[in-house]
Design a protein around this motif. Structure first.
Motif, PDB file in Angstrom:
ATOM      1  N   SER A   3      21.224 -36.929   9.906  1.00 29.58           N
ATOM      2  CA  SER A   3      22.868 -37.605   9.000  1.00 29.58           C
ATOM      3  C   SER A   3      23.936 -38.279   9.972  1.00 29.58           C
ATOM      4  O   SER A   3      24.909 -38.153   9.584  1.00 29.58           O
ATOM      5  CB  SER A   3      22.867 -35.805   7.750  1.00 29.58           C
ATOM      6  OG  SER A   3      24.288 -36.196   7.512  1.00 29.58           O
ATOM      7  N   ARG A  43      20.094 -37.357   2.324  1.00 32.41           N
ATOM      8  CA  ARG A  43      20.241 -35.778   1.831  1.00 32.41           C
ATOM      9  C   ARG A  43      18.834 -36.055   1.183  1.00 32.41           C
ATOM     10  O   ARG A  43      17.737 -35.120   0.864  1.00 32.41           O
ATOM     11  CB  ARG A  43      20.642 -36.271   1.332  1.00 32.41           C
ATOM     12  CG  ARG A  43      22.077 -35.508   1.845  1.00 32.41           C
ATOM     13  CD  ARG A  43      23.917 -35.415   0.699  1.00 32.41           C
ATOM     14  NE  ARG A  43      24.027 -36.339  -0.402  1.00 32.41           N
ATOM     15  CZ  ARG A  43      24.336 -37.353  -0.175  1.00 32.41           C
ATOM     16  NH1 ARG A  43      25.126 -37.784   0.696  1.00 32.41           N
ATOM     17  NH2 ARG A  43      24.526 -37.979  -1.298  1.00 32.41           N
ATOM     18  N   ALA A  44      18.167 -37.851   0.455  1.00 32.40           N
ATOM     19  CA  ALA A  44      16.931 -38.078  -0.382  1.00 32.40           C
ATOM     20  C   ALA A  44      15.828 -37.585   0.222  1.00 32.40           C
ATOM     21  O   ALA A  44      14.885 -36.626  -0.036  1.00 32.40           O
ATOM     22  CB  ALA A  44      17.261 -38.595  -0.840  1.00 32.40           C
ATOM     23  N   ALA A  46      15.632 -35.184   3.163  1.00 30.37           N
ATOM     24  CA  ALA A  46      15.613 -33.898   3.371  1.00 30.37           C
ATOM     25  C   ALA A  46      15.142 -32.542   2.045  1.00 30.37           C
ATOM     26  O   ALA A  46      15.068 -32.219   1.778  1.00 30.37           O
ATOM     27  CB  ALA A  46      16.731 -33.259   3.860  1.00 30.37           C
ATOM     28  N   GLU A  47      15.810 -33.565   0.987  1.00 31.52           N
ATOM     29  CA  GLU A  47      15.876 -32.666  -0.351  1.00 31.52           C
ATOM     30  C   GLU A  47      14.521 -32.862  -0.587  1.00 31.52           C
ATOM     31  O   GLU A  47      14.155 -31.642  -1.756  1.00 31.52           O
ATOM     32  CB  GLU A  47      17.068 -32.499  -1.010  1.00 31.52           C
ATOM     33  CG  GLU A  47      18.312 -32.082  -0.110  1.00 31.52           C
ATOM     34  CD  GLU A  47      19.900 -32.110  -0.487  1.00 31.52           C
ATOM     35  OE1 GLU A  47      19.314 -32.762  -1.876  1.00 31.52           O
ATOM     36  OE2 GLU A  47      20.428 -32.200  -0.558  1.00 31.52           O
ATOM     37  N   GLN A  48      14.253 -33.879  -0.987  1.00 30.67           N
ATOM     38  CA  GLN A  48      12.924 -34.447  -1.894  1.00 30.67           C
ATOM     39  C   GLN A  48      11.427 -34.314  -1.343  1.00 30.67           C
ATOM     40  O   GLN A  48      10.957 -35.398  -0.776  1.00 30.67           O
ATOM     41  CB  GLN A  48      13.435 -35.416  -2.657  1.00 30.67           C
ATOM     42  CG  GLN A  48      14.564 -35.466  -3.363  1.00 30.67           C
ATOM     43  CD  GLN A  48      14.918 -36.276  -4.239  1.00 30.67           C
ATOM     44  OE1 GLN A  48      14.303 -36.873  -4.226  1.00 30.67           O
ATOM     45  NE2 GLN A  48      16.024 -36.320  -5.133  1.00 30.67           N
ATOM     46  N   SER A  49      10.750 -33.141  -0.468  1.00 32.91           N
ATOM     47  CA  SER A  49      10.012 -33.773   0.363  1.00 32.91           C
ATOM     48  C   SER A  49       8.496 -33.621  -0.512  1.00 32.91           C
ATOM     49  O   SER A  49       7.115 -34.490   0.244  1.00 32.91           O
ATOM     50  CB  SER A  49       9.981 -32.158   1.072  1.00 32.91           C
ATOM     51  OG  SER A  49       9.855 -31.474   0.337  1.00 32.91           O
ATOM     52  N   GLN A  51       8.443 -35.901  -3.114  1.00 36.77           N
ATOM     53  CA  GLN A  51       9.209 -37.166  -3.965  1.00 36.77           C
ATOM     54  C   GLN A  51       7.785 -38.052  -2.908  1.00 36.77           C
ATOM     55  O   GLN A  51       7.169 -38.552  -2.794  1.00 36.77           O
ATOM     56  CB  GLN A  51      10.676 -37.969  -2.940  1.00 36.77           C
ATOM     57  CG  GLN A  51      10.821 -39.223  -3.697  1.00 36.77           C
ATOM     58  CD  GLN A  51      11.808 -39.705  -3.129  1.00 36.77           C
ATOM     59  OE1 GLN A  51      12.607 -39.222  -2.385  1.00 36.77           O
ATOM     60  NE2 GLN A  51      12.335 -40.953  -3.588  1.00 36.77           N
TER      61      GLN A  51
END
Length: 102
Positions: A3, A43-44, A46-49, A51
């Protein structure tokens, strides 16, 4: 891709005067878009492992493309060389990450 590196592209938006000529407005828009896309990508990821790999590739490719496009816009603006390099530096981890996924 961190980030912190995403936020490093924000200075290019400050090079342009708010309400300035069209070329400065383009510079400002590109700089803001670059910072937002990089931040959203970080962010995507980091947050959507969980995906799907195709989704991750598309997100990272989008970030890389925006960073490189912004660098090209900045190349046309005297005094924006450092900001153009920041954008290229942000695109580099995207390229490396895509190479790992392929």
């Amino acid at each position: 891709m961190t980030s912190a590196s995403a936020h490093g592209s924000a200075p290019c938006a400050r090079l342009a005067e708010l309400g300035g000529p069209d070329d400065q407005q383009e510079l400002r828009r590109e700089g803001i878009l670059c910072a937002e896309v990089c931040d959203a990508t970080c962010r995507a990821l980091a947050e959507q492992s969980t995906q799907a790999e195709a989704g991750m590739c598309a997100q990272v490719e989008w970030c890389r493309a925006v960073c490189l496009e912004t660098a090209q816009v900045l190349d046309r603006s005297p005094g924006a060389e450092d900001s153009a390099q920041v954008c290229r530096d942000c695109a580099r981890p995207c390229t490396e990450f895509l190479a790992l996924l392929r």
